[in-house]
Every structure is written in structure tokens, then in C-alpha cells.
Design a protein around this motif. Structure first.
Motif, PDB file in Angstrom:
ATOM      1  N   VAL A 119       0.844  -1.206   0.000  1.00 28.84           N
ATOM      2  CA  VAL A 119       0.000   0.000   0.000  1.00 28.84           C
ATOM      3  C   VAL A 119       0.871   1.245   0.000  1.00 28.84           C
ATOM      4  O   VAL A 119       0.599   2.199  -0.736  1.00 28.84           O
ATOM      5  CB  VAL A 119      -0.964  -0.021   1.203  1.00 28.84           C
ATOM      6  CG1 VAL A 119      -1.635   1.321   1.386  1.00 28.84           C
ATOM      7  CG2 VAL A 119      -2.007  -1.103   1.029  1.00 28.84           C
ATOM      8  N   ALA A 120       1.929   1.244   0.803  1.00 32.93           N
ATOM      9  CA  ALA A 120       2.826   2.405   0.853  1.00 32.93           C
ATOM     10  C   ALA A 120       3.480   2.651  -0.504  1.00 32.93           C
ATOM     11  O   ALA A 120       3.590   3.804  -0.952  1.00 32.93           O
ATOM     12  CB  ALA A 120       3.888   2.193   1.926  1.00 32.93           C
ATOM     13  N   PHE A 121       3.916   1.590  -1.166  1.00 31.22           N
ATOM     14  CA  PHE A 121       4.526   1.752  -2.488  1.00 31.22           C
ATOM     15  C   PHE A 121       3.514   2.280  -3.502  1.00 31.22           C
ATOM     16  O   PHE A 121       3.838   3.152  -4.305  1.00 31.22           O
ATOM     17  CB  PHE A 121       5.103   0.418  -2.984  1.00 31.22           C
ATOM     18  CG  PHE A 121       5.683   0.507  -4.358  1.00 31.22           C
ATOM     19  CD1 PHE A 121       6.901   1.113  -4.569  1.00 31.22           C
ATOM     20  CD2 PHE A 121       4.990   0.007  -5.454  1.00 31.22           C
ATOM     21  CE1 PHE A 121       7.431   1.218  -5.843  1.00 31.22           C
ATOM     22  CE2 PHE A 121       5.503   0.103  -6.727  1.00 31.22           C
ATOM     23  CZ  PHE A 121       6.738   0.704  -6.926  1.00 31.22           C
ATOM     24  N   ASN A 122       2.296   1.776  -3.480  1.00 32.24           N
ATOM     25  CA  ASN A 122       1.283   2.240  -4.425  1.00 32.24           C
ATOM     26  C   ASN A 122       0.901   3.696  -4.184  1.00 32.24           C
ATOM     27  O   ASN A 122       0.683   4.448  -5.139  1.00 32.24           O
ATOM     28  CB  ASN A 122       0.043   1.355  -4.368  1.00 32.24           C
ATOM     29  CG  ASN A 122       0.234   0.068  -5.117  1.00 32.24           C
ATOM     30  OD1 ASN A 122       0.986   0.001  -6.078  1.00 32.24           O
ATOM     31  ND2 ASN A 122      -0.429  -0.975  -4.676  1.00 32.24           N
ATOM     32  N   ILE A 123       0.814   4.103  -2.925  1.00 34.10           N
ATOM     33  CA  ILE A 123       0.518   5.506  -2.629  1.00 34.10           C
ATOM     34  C   ILE A 123       1.652   6.394  -3.104  1.00 34.10           C
ATOM     35  O   ILE A 123       1.417   7.436  -3.733  1.00 34.10           O
ATOM     36  CB  ILE A 123       0.249   5.693  -1.125  1.00 34.10           C
ATOM     37  CG1 ILE A 123      -1.078   5.050  -0.751  1.00 34.10           C
ATOM     38  CG2 ILE A 123       0.259   7.169  -0.748  1.00 34.10           C
ATOM     39  CD1 ILE A 123      -1.351   5.012   0.733  1.00 34.10           C
ATOM     40  N   ALA A 171       8.336  10.748 -15.360  1.00 33.65           N
ATOM     41  CA  ALA A 171       8.780   9.624 -16.193  1.00 33.65           C
ATOM     42  C   ALA A 171       9.247   8.457 -15.342  1.00 33.65           C
ATOM     43  O   ALA A 171       8.988   7.294 -15.672  1.00 33.65           O
ATOM     44  CB  ALA A 171       9.908  10.078 -17.110  1.00 33.65           C
ATOM     45  N   PHE A 172       9.921   8.748 -14.222  1.00 28.78           N
ATOM     46  CA  PHE A 172      10.355   7.680 -13.327  1.00 28.78           C
ATOM     47  C   PHE A 172       9.159   6.954 -12.737  1.00 28.78           C
ATOM     48  O   PHE A 172       9.154   5.730 -12.636  1.00 28.78           O
ATOM     49  CB  PHE A 172      11.234   8.257 -12.212  1.00 28.78           C
ATOM     50  CG  PHE A 172      11.740   7.229 -11.257  1.00 28.78           C
ATOM     51  CD1 PHE A 172      12.769   6.381 -11.619  1.00 28.78           C
ATOM     52  CD2 PHE A 172      11.180   7.092  -9.999  1.00 28.78           C
ATOM     53  CE1 PHE A 172      13.236   5.419 -10.747  1.00 28.78           C
ATOM     54  CE2 PHE A 172      11.637   6.140  -9.116  1.00 28.78           C
ATOM     55  CZ  PHE A 172      12.673   5.297  -9.490  1.00 28.78           C
ATOM     56  N   ALA A 173       8.123   7.692 -12.371  1.00 28.75           N
ATOM     57  CA  ALA A 173       6.928   7.068 -11.796  1.00 28.75           C
ATOM     58  C   ALA A 173       6.157   6.275 -12.849  1.00 28.75           C
ATOM     59  O   ALA A 173       5.565   5.238 -12.531  1.00 28.75           O
ATOM     60  CB  ALA A 173       6.031   8.127 -11.181  1.00 28.75           C
ATOM     61  N   MET A 174       6.157   6.732 -14.080  1.00 25.49           N
ATOM     62  CA  MET A 174       5.409   6.051 -15.136  1.00 25.49           C
ATOM     63  C   MET A 174       6.022   4.712 -15.515  1.00 25.49           C
ATOM     64  O   MET A 174       5.347   3.854 -16.063  1.00 25.49           O
ATOM     65  CB  MET A 174       5.309   6.927 -16.384  1.00 25.49           C
ATOM     66  CG  MET A 174       4.391   8.087 -16.216  1.00 25.49           C
ATOM     67  SD  MET A 174       2.716   7.539 -15.958  1.00 25.49           S
ATOM     68  CE  MET A 174       1.869   9.078 -15.891  1.00 25.49           C
ATOM     69  N   GLN A 175       7.297   4.496 -15.197  1.00 28.09           N
ATOM     70  CA  GLN A 175       7.904   3.209 -15.554  1.00 28.09           C
ATOM     71  C   GLN A 175       7.370   2.071 -14.697  1.00 28.09           C
ATOM     72  O   GLN A 175       7.515   0.913 -15.052  1.00 28.09           O
ATOM     73  CB  GLN A 175       9.416   3.285 -15.467  1.00 28.09           C
ATOM     74  CG  GLN A 175       9.983   3.248 -14.078  1.00 28.09           C
ATOM     75  CD  GLN A 175      11.489   3.355 -14.081  1.00 28.09           C
ATOM     76  OE1 GLN A 175      12.107   3.528 -15.125  1.00 28.09           O
ATOM     77  NE2 GLN A 175      12.087   3.266 -12.927  1.00 28.09           N
ATOM     78  N   PHE A 176       6.726   2.387 -13.576  1.00 21.66           N
ATOM     79  CA  PHE A 176       6.137   1.358 -12.721  1.00 21.66           C
ATOM     80  C   PHE A 176       4.664   1.141 -13.019  1.00 21.66           C
ATOM     81  O   PHE A 176       4.017   0.344 -12.345  1.00 21.66           O
ATOM     82  CB  PHE A 176       6.292   1.745 -11.250  1.00 21.66           C
ATOM     83  CG  PHE A 176       7.726   1.825 -10.820  1.00 21.66           C
ATOM     84  CD1 PHE A 176       8.502   0.686 -10.730  1.00 21.66           C
ATOM     85  CD2 PHE A 176       8.301   3.046 -10.531  1.00 21.66           C
ATOM     86  CE1 PHE A 176       9.817   0.761 -10.341  1.00 21.66           C
ATOM     87  CE2 PHE A 176       9.614   3.130 -10.138  1.00 21.66           C
ATOM     88  CZ  PHE A 176      10.381   1.991 -10.045  1.00 21.66           C
ATOM     89  N   ASP A 177       4.121   1.832 -14.008  1.00 21.49           N
ATOM     90  CA  ASP A 177       2.704   1.720 -14.331  1.00 21.49           C
ATOM     91  C   ASP A 177       2.419   0.391 -15.018  1.00 21.49           C
ATOM     92  O   ASP A 177       3.058   0.025 -15.997  1.00 21.49           O
ATOM     93  CB  ASP A 177       2.286   2.879 -15.236  1.00 21.49           C
ATOM     94  CG  ASP A 177       0.790   3.000 -15.382  1.00 21.49           C
ATOM     95  OD1 ASP A 177       0.061   2.322 -14.630  1.00 21.49           O
ATOM     96  OD2 ASP A 177       0.351   3.782 -16.241  1.00 21.49           O
ATOM     97  N   ASN A 178       1.445  -0.344 -14.505  1.00 23.38           N
ATOM     98  CA  ASN A 178       1.111  -1.656 -15.060  1.00 23.38           C
ATOM     99  C   ASN A 178       0.226  -1.559 -16.301  1.00 23.38           C
ATOM    100  O   ASN A 178       0.140  -2.496 -17.082  1.00 23.38           O
ATOM    101  CB  ASN A 178       0.367  -2.503 -14.021  1.00 23.38           C
ATOM    102  CG  ASN A 178       1.273  -2.889 -12.881  1.00 23.38           C
ATOM    103  OD1 ASN A 178       2.478  -2.945 -13.038  1.00 23.38           O
ATOM    104  ND2 ASN A 178       0.682  -3.129 -11.734  1.00 23.38           N
ATOM    105  N   ASN A 179      -0.443  -0.462 -16.489  1.00 20.43           N
ATOM    106  CA  ASN A 179      -1.391  -0.313 -17.592  1.00 20.43           C
ATOM    107  C   ASN A 179      -0.839   0.488 -18.754  1.00 20.43           C
ATOM    108  O   ASN A 179      -1.604   1.006 -19.554  1.00 20.43           O
ATOM    109  CB  ASN A 179      -2.675   0.347 -17.077  1.00 20.43           C
ATOM    110  CG  ASN A 179      -3.309  -0.458 -15.989  1.00 20.43           C
ATOM    111  OD1 ASN A 179      -3.287  -1.680 -16.039  1.00 20.43           O
ATOM    112  ND2 ASN A 179      -3.894   0.210 -15.016  1.00 20.43           N
TER     113      ASN A 179
END
Length: 66
Positions: A16-20, A51-59
């Protein structure tokens, strides 16, 4: 599939912490660019964080897929 880690003890807190943190890293640069960034043209740090955050996007869809 995304809710399965929520039912595993000790993993759920970190998950949950990582997703937030991931969602905040996507949203905060956008908010910055739309409010405080209006006065300047340099958005390099905000773009880098986004861009760094978008690399973890699953969709996400690849550029070839778009």
C-alpha cells in the motif's frame, strides 16, 4: 490480481505504501506544472519525476502500441 498482496500479512503495508508513493509521484509533477510551473518554462525535474513514476505503471502501452 492487484488486490492479492493486500491479504498477505506484512506485505500489505509495504504494498500500500509503495502504491501511494507511486501515485503521488505521478500526480504531484502534474499539479506542479499546472500551478507553479506556469511562470517558468523549465519543467525538467518535474518531467523526470513523472517519467520515473510512469515506468512502474502496469497499464502502460508502448510507443509502438500507440
Amino acid at each position: 490480481m492487484r488486490i492479492v498482496p493486500l491479504f498477505i500479512p506484512y506485505v500489505n503495508t509495504a504494498y500500500v505504501a509503495f502504491n501511494i508513493a507511486d501515485e503521488m509521484a505521478k500526480v504531484l509533477p502534474i499539479i506542479y506544472k499546472s500551478t507553479f510551473g506556469l511562470a517558468t518554462d523549465d519543467h525538467s525535474i518535474a518531467n523526470t519525476i513523472e517519467a520515473f513514476a510512469m515506468q512502474f505503471d502496469n497499464n502502460k502501452v508502448s510507443e509502438a502500441g500507440q
